[in-house]
Design an enzyme around this catalytic site. Structure first.
Site, short mmCIF file in Angstrom:
data_model
loop_
_atom_site.label_atom_id
_atom_site.label_comp_id
_atom_site.label_asym_id
_atom_site.label_seq_id
_atom_site.Cartn_x
_atom_site.Cartn_y
_atom_site.Cartn_z
N GLY A 60 -0.48 164.63 -13.75
CA GLY A 60 0.21 164.08 -14.91
C GLY A 60 1.60 164.65 -15.04
N CYS A 61 2.45 163.94 -15.77
CA CYS A 61 3.83 164.39 -15.93
C CYS A 61 3.90 165.66 -16.76
CB CYS A 61 4.69 163.27 -16.53
SG CYS A 61 3.99 162.50 -18.00
N HIS A 62 3.18 165.69 -17.88
CA HIS A 62 3.19 166.90 -18.70
C HIS A 62 2.68 168.11 -17.92
CE1 HIS A 62 4.42 165.47 -22.62
NE2 HIS A 62 3.55 164.48 -22.59
#
Lengths: 345, 345, 345, 345
Positions: free
Chosen positions: D152-154
């Site tokens: 995921g980006c986070h």
């Protein structure tokens, strides 16, 4: 009928024009004098065309304002010139009521001031006299004050959310983390490369990490509320928007109890809304208004809570709270002139 | 003392919440009923949290509003439902005063309506009765009106700048070009991919080129002003900002004479400011306010002028002008409830 | 294998860093020297941290660059210093190839230069020699040139859309209106109040109305294309976005014929896309790329057309076209180093 | 010479078009098939006009792609359809290499998956097989993988900053706070009111407070790094910008030691830059690039550190890391096709 004569020192900055915007709708106030140094001689509406429909005094140099007819002085000067300017003003007219929007009189302890600002205070008597104008918290002192030190925007947002639970002993004061985000207008109107549109839009970053000066205000007020030394971690960030402060505060403590303390504390306050438990505030819902919105959410880990708080840095974080303080000082209804709702979208 | 009972049909869109924002500060008005179809049953503050400090009626379906106690109805319904809804409302209570913010009653000519909207009008009697509510231009008719058709945002901005010189015969009406730019809130609050932040920010484009429906309003009003058929070229564009319309209008005519005509025409108008000759307005100076700012600049080519006009599409271009029209209809001071200044920055 | 040594004068502005961004992916180029006056002595990555992964020369003062080993010089100096700097450079090394991004060598006529810039040209011989580097239009001259004057961003966007139909006699050249909109990066990186985020975001306005200096480039090139004097009306506006120019051009002429002329003219061009008739380009579809997108729409009035054109002001409007010109000068494939696609969203 | 045939499932979202943008410059890749369900039958350039200069296959339904000629499959489908789609694809062609950008295969533990996503995993065998593709951390496993679960980006942003000090035992793993801020493109391209420009711009707020699903990825990877259970506090916020993730991470630990651990760990990594001690990264310096920038600052309180990390959510946080993973899987230089620098401004 406007019966109070108001002057503004430093009217050509964002907090200055915001004061004019708010005071123009205040039924008891007449804007009698506006000062600006480099812009002296220019009509206010030339500097801020959005004010062209008002009948405002021309900008003059601060020293050219005759304070004898002034009842209330708002001071929006930059750090450094404020201390001598206000000392001179209050020496000239001791009965003046002053609300200062700079950081110069916020720290009551001379040693703390010297530590954070790098020099001795130039008006130590006034420093002692000044009242920290977080209205909802220090209303009783504000009411009797001659000189109110309007709090910083970052601290207004964080302290309104933290003081009730800290004062109630609901939070471990050794592990508080305050992660703040602010719109660009808080940085003022001086020409700096780092504030250009092309440098700021479409990006995000922290600044002043580990040592922003507003930290000292957090220390002072949280220590006062807790009755013991408190030194939180505080990190501000820049958001590509004009207005708004947002505090995400991480604490050890019971989220439900913290929520109850906040909801009870602000139940009768016109400008502070505590959301139902678990709800999250948004800065856009306070834009242009004097409101603060606070939410409390439980972390998935037992005993950890996240407190979220937001206000408009130019209104409740500066000029709006300054007007609220003026109202409190003068015994007016605090909401006078401040009933404008948020502009959304 | 609030003595007028107001209802809003379609309160859950941007013009609806903007009406509430403005009316909440109007001393003569009580917001008595708010309708929304899919949001019926929800508190208004759940849909628009920035209104949570107001004491507002819960949203209900339009048909559940009892009009017998209502004095003024604002209608912010989407195109298509407005005609039958207002016919029903005025049949139920013929003495109702109505300000309609849709496009449904703006065109007086049934043939023009059918041509631009693709079907016969469903309330032709009301279409005949309705007054085009560009207040500064049609004030005399608005004052006696039962049904006011509030103008479009693009047309309000362009017409206020064009009608005085066109009516004075100062402009070649065969070669008018109106290049408009608008913020995103004019597109409303429905979920469409093309209106997502990531689709809109950091970009610019024209839309509806060659045939936007507001063109028909320009035709009607400019033809009326000129006394002969006028069909300008009109191109709207989307700007990555929330609020603001900006018209850049290219005409053949003497710039100085055009400026004089505008300055004279609006000298006594509280909401229209004509800038000194050669100065250029900016949309940020009207944001959140009911003001329009107009400038005139001479092109380098003799006999060509550029007229620039700007207003906030949600205020003077929609809800603000609607309140102004209500004030005019009822004989109140037109500025009542509309004295808020622009929010800048 | 990088075989060309390139220097950049004025590397600490936006066009300078954009040249580095593009040239870093150019297989035939080595960046050998970078100049900046006030930033001399600093590593380029200190001024532009996004370049920190490159191995770049430290910024030095222009006079400290040894041109003997340089093959190509890009000049991104501000107006005023360019003329003497380039004269000195070409005197020092006559075989140097120069692409100048300033406005100093764009006007071929000394009288026009003096009229628009207020003083005599300081390097009239070079002014005569310089080639106006609108690559798709003047490719034959660019190929043999020693000094290329890279066109302005506003003019690149407008001229690519206008020259083919004007040259084909399809447009009434007496009534051309060019309504341009530009992102903020075109205004450069100097600290000015009017370019602050809080002054620019959430707003829109025209500037330089009636007399922007790029007008003179339009005159020169349209006159050349038409074979008779052309003096269009040109109005630029500021959009709250970083990158992008958008031209909305109003002409008398047959829209279909204009579209055909454009589509035919650019059919083989790698960087210019003419959209199907009636379609509208968007600036976001060229952001960060060297592409131009052009559309043609018929106005509802017979014989009137609207031409819409867009490009990224820092790429095709400045540094990208400069690299394209370098490629053309040196006989390289023009797309070398310029195949990056638009960044969307 | 492009020798690898690549297909993209779900090409009409932002990560899909971003894959095309990056792969178009990858010398070893030919884009052979693109799927989209509701957009099937449309040319890719109709959905994403910025790709119109590429020669791309028309969008087809996923089931109409013949996988027999495909070497690498990127899967950018929404959560829910991914598991069955990839099971079918790998059953059809077991030798396929797959990089999945959804969340479906990131959690290795079936119980954790069921807990966070509310149902049993539909392809448990593949769940066991999948490698968590945080390339710099799990490169050895990625190199041999058939199915890579792109992080995921986070989590990419937070984990790259946290894993080295956590693995080195330099951080108290019981008190980690991760305060994340993300641009809007991370929310995808579906039409939702909360993602409209007018709802998002000029505002800021937290979301998913106390229980965002990416939390589970933090737990898995930090637990793995620490060798004991770790459950950090994680709060994401929405920033009014298109691209960028910014992590402000609060830890107990020695700031200098943490900095050294990070600098040493990433010294040879092409895509991770650790700034000099005390410096703060900015999201704008990675926009459009595959870079991550990390800074470490000491808090004023001894034993407390603030780690700041930033990347572009669509590049290093999604499609760029996916291409990097493909390169690693296939034994190519990881930087192939990924050398584009940040677009600034």
């Amino acid at each position: 009928m406007a019966s109070l004569n108001v002057a503004i020192y430093g009217a050509s900055g964002y907090t200055g024009t915001e004061l004019v915007r708010l005071l123009a709708l205040h039924p008891d106030v007449r804007i009698t004098a506006l000062s600006a140094e480099s812009n002296a001689g220019r009509p206010m509406a030339e500097v801020f065309p959005q004010l062209s429909t008002l009948d405002l005094p021309t900008l003059v140099k601060m020293d050219d304002i005759d304070l004898s007819g002034i009842d209330v002085l708002f001071c929006a000067l930059p750090h450094g010139t404020t201390q001598t300017a206000l000392k001179a003003a209050l020496d000239t007219k001791p009965s003046l009521k002053v609300v200062d929007l700079s950081a110069d009189f916020r720290l009551a302890d001379p040693a703390e001031y010297a530590k954070w600002y790098g020099h001795e205070h130039l008006a130590p008597d006034l420093q002692t006299e000044a009242v920290y104008g977080l209205t909802e918290i220090h209303r009783d002192k504000v009411r009797g004050a001659r000189l109110v030190a309007n709090p910083g925007c970052h601290t207004s947002c964080g302290l309104l959310a933290l003081i009730p639970p800290v004062a109630a002993g609901l939070v471990d004061t050794d592990t508080i983390v305050i992660d703040n985000k602010t719109g660009m207008s808080g940085a003022g109107r001086s020409a700096k490369v780092g504030m250009l549109f092309s440098e700021v839009s479409e990006g995000f970053h922290a600044y002043g990490v580990g040592g922003h000066r507003h930290t000292s205000e957090f220390d002072q007020e949280l220590t006062l509320a807790a009755g013991r030394p408190v030194a939180p971690t505080f990190t501000p960030h820049l958001v590509p928007m004009n207005r708004g402060i947002y505090s995400t505060i991480y604490v050890s403590g019971d989220a439900r109890a913290i929520h109850t303390a906040l909801a009870d504390r602000y139940a009768a306050e016109p400008f502070v809304t505590v959301l139902p438990f678990g709800q999250v505030p948004e800065s856009r819902h306070v834009r242009g208004s004097n409101f603060t919105r606070i939410g409390v959410v439980a972390d998935r880990r037992t005993g950890r809570a996240i407190i979220l708080s937001t206000l408009d840095n130019l209104v409740k974080g500066a000029s709006g709270q300054a007007v609220q303080n003026m109202n409190a000082v003068l015994g007016l209804d605090e909401t006078t002139g401040l009933r404008q709702l948020a502009l959304f979208p």
